[in-house]
Design a protein around this motif. Structure first.
Motif, PDB file in Angstrom:
ATOM      1  N   LEU A 171     -12.809 -21.969   0.847  1.00  0.00           N
ATOM      2  CA  LEU A 171     -12.619 -21.816   2.288  1.00  0.00           C
ATOM      3  C   LEU A 171     -12.902 -22.406   3.338  1.00  0.00           C
ATOM      4  N   VAL A 172     -12.261 -22.933   4.431  1.00  0.00           N
ATOM      5  CA  VAL A 172     -11.948 -23.256   5.508  1.00  0.00           C
ATOM      6  C   VAL A 172     -12.426 -23.089   7.413  1.00  0.00           C
ATOM      7  N   PHE A 173     -13.386 -23.206   7.812  1.00  0.00           N
ATOM      8  CA  PHE A 173     -13.794 -22.644   9.328  1.00  0.00           C
ATOM      9  C   PHE A 173     -13.631 -23.806   9.978  1.00  0.00           C
ATOM     10  N   SER A 174     -13.695 -23.268  10.775  1.00  0.00           N
ATOM     11  CA  SER A 174     -13.823 -24.229  12.246  1.00  0.00           C
ATOM     12  C   SER A 174     -14.792 -24.282  12.486  1.00  0.00           C
ATOM     13  N   LEU A 175     -15.230 -25.471  13.123  1.00  0.00           N
ATOM     14  CA  LEU A 175     -17.050 -25.850  13.978  1.00  0.00           C
ATOM     15  C   LEU A 175     -16.925 -25.736  15.674  1.00  0.00           C
ATOM     16  N   VAL A 176     -15.659 -25.532  16.025  1.00  0.00           N
ATOM     17  CA  VAL A 176     -14.909 -26.024  17.343  1.00  0.00           C
ATOM     18  C   VAL A 176     -13.721 -25.269  17.512  1.00  0.00           C
ATOM     19  N   GLU A 177     -13.301 -24.771  19.097  1.00  0.00           N
ATOM     20  CA  GLU A 177     -11.883 -24.423  19.081  1.00  0.00           C
ATOM     21  C   GLU A 177     -11.357 -23.903  18.307  1.00  0.00           C
ATOM     22  N   PRO A 178     -11.273 -22.335  17.936  1.00  0.00           N
ATOM     23  CA  PRO A 178     -12.464 -22.127  17.942  1.00  0.00           C
ATOM     24  C   PRO A 178     -13.512 -21.733  17.338  1.00  0.00           C
ATOM     25  N   PRO A 179     -14.536 -21.563  17.956  1.00  0.00           N
ATOM     26  CA  PRO A 179     -16.981 -21.700  17.466  1.00  0.00           C
ATOM     27  C   PRO A 179     -16.034 -20.857  16.164  1.00  0.00           C
ATOM     28  N   LEU A 180     -17.343 -21.409  15.099  1.00  0.00           N
ATOM     29  CA  LEU A 180     -17.592 -20.908  13.865  1.00  0.00           C
ATOM     30  C   LEU A 180     -18.498 -19.707  14.595  1.00  0.00           C
ATOM     31  N   GLU A 181     -18.066 -18.603  13.770  1.00  0.00           N
ATOM     32  CA  GLU A 181     -18.760 -17.189  13.889  1.00  0.00           C
ATOM     33  C   GLU A 181     -19.388 -16.939  13.114  1.00  0.00           C
ATOM     34  N   ALA A 182     -21.149 -16.987  13.436  1.00  0.00           N
ATOM     35  CA  ALA A 182     -21.901 -16.838  11.920  1.00  0.00           C
ATOM     36  C   ALA A 182     -21.490 -15.636  10.706  1.00  0.00           C
ATOM     37  N   TRP A 183     -21.603 -14.668  11.759  1.00  0.00           N
ATOM     38  CA  TRP A 183     -21.511 -13.590  10.962  1.00  0.00           C
ATOM     39  C   TRP A 183     -19.687 -13.253   9.922  1.00  0.00           C
ATOM     40  N   ALA A 223     -15.426 -25.693   3.356  1.00  0.00           N
ATOM     41  CA  ALA A 223     -15.226 -27.221   4.331  1.00  0.00           C
ATOM     42  C   ALA A 223     -15.536 -26.786   5.460  1.00  0.00           C
ATOM     43  N   ILE A 224     -16.125 -27.194   6.006  1.00  0.00           N
ATOM     44  CA  ILE A 224     -16.134 -26.980   7.808  1.00  0.00           C
ATOM     45  C   ILE A 224     -15.329 -27.718   8.528  1.00  0.00           C
ATOM     46  N   ASN A 225     -14.076 -27.513   9.635  1.00  0.00           N
ATOM     47  CA  ASN A 225     -13.800 -28.652   9.760  1.00  0.00           C
ATOM     48  C   ASN A 225     -14.057 -28.869  11.253  1.00  0.00           C
ATOM     49  N   LYS A 226     -13.091 -29.847  11.975  1.00  0.00           N
ATOM     50  CA  LYS A 226     -12.615 -30.239  13.339  1.00  0.00           C
ATOM     51  C   LYS A 226     -14.907 -30.951  14.020  1.00  0.00           C
ATOM     52  N   ALA A 227     -15.683 -31.512  11.947  1.00  0.00           N
ATOM     53  CA  ALA A 227     -16.584 -32.815  12.613  1.00  0.00           C
ATOM     54  C   ALA A 227     -16.296 -33.252  13.732  1.00  0.00           C
ATOM     55  N   ASP A 228     -15.077 -33.820  13.997  1.00  0.00           N
ATOM     56  CA  ASP A 228     -15.249 -34.896  14.954  1.00  0.00           C
ATOM     57  C   ASP A 228     -15.634 -34.419  16.303  1.00  0.00           C
ATOM     58  N   LEU A 229     -15.602 -33.315  16.690  1.00  0.00           N
ATOM     59  CA  LEU A 229     -15.608 -32.415  18.076  1.00  0.00           C
ATOM     60  C   LEU A 229     -16.829 -32.384  18.000  1.00  0.00           C
TER      61      LEU A 229
END
Length: 142
Positions: free
Chosen positions: A74-86, A105-111
Motif C-alpha cells: 500500500l502506497v499513500f501520500s503524506l501531502v499533496e493530497p494529504p493523508l486521510e486516516a480513515w 509505504a508512506i510517500n512524499k516524506a521529503d515534503l
C-alpha cells in the motif's frame, strides 16, 4: 511453455515466458468452463500463443483481480493530497482480510518535517503497523 500472465486486456493476455513477452489468447474450452485468467496466473502456452491451461493459484485477490500474490504494497501520500486516516485504515483492513503479507509505504516524506514524520509513525505504529517513509522524488527510503 510455462509462463506468467503480466497483463490482461479484453480477450488478450501478455504472458512472460523465459524473459520474452507473448501476446496470447485462451483456448475456447477455458472460456466455456468459466476459467478466468488473471494477472499473476501461471499458465501453459502452446505454439500459436494460446493459453491451454491455468495452474492452481496459491492466492486470489478479487479487486483488483490478481492471482498468486505474496504481499500487498500500500502506497499513500503524506501531502499533496494529504493523508486521510480513515481512508488509510479502510485500505489496511481490506488488505489484512486477504491474509497476505502487508507493506505500508508512506510517500512524499521529503515534503514534511522530521517531527511530522515521527508523529505519523507513532500514530500508525499504535495501529500495529511499521510504515516505511519514502520519497520517490528524492529516492529516500527506496
Amino acid at each position: 511453455m510455462r509462463g506468467t500472465v503480466i497483463a490482461v486486456q479484453a480477450n488478450f493476455y501478455r504472458v512472460q515466458v523465459d524473459g520474452s513477452l507473448l501476446l496470447c489468447t485462451r483456448r475456447g474450452v477455458l472460456k466455456k468452463l468459466g476459467q478466468n485468467i488473471m494477472v499473476g496466473d501461471h499458465v501453459f502456452v502452446e505454439g500459436n500463443e494460446v493459453i491451454v491451461e491455468v495452474l492452481p493459484r496459491k492466492s486470489l485477490l478479487e479487486r483488483p483481480p490478481v492471482a498468486n500474490a505474496d504481499q500487498i504494497l500500500l502506497v499513500f501520500s503524506l501531502v499533496e493530497p494529504p493523508l486521510e486516516a480513515w481512508q488509510l485504515s479502510r485500505f489496511l483492513l481490506k488488505a489484512e482480510s486477504t491474509g497476505l503479507g502487508l507493506c505500508l509505504a508512506i510517500n512524499k516524506a521529503d515534503l514534511i518535517s522530521f517531527s511530522e514524520q515521527e508523529a505519523w509513525s507513532a500514530r500508525i505504529s499504535a495501529w500495529g503497523y511499521d510504515p516505511l517513509f519514502i520519497s520517490v522524488k528524492t529516492e529516500q527510503g527506496l
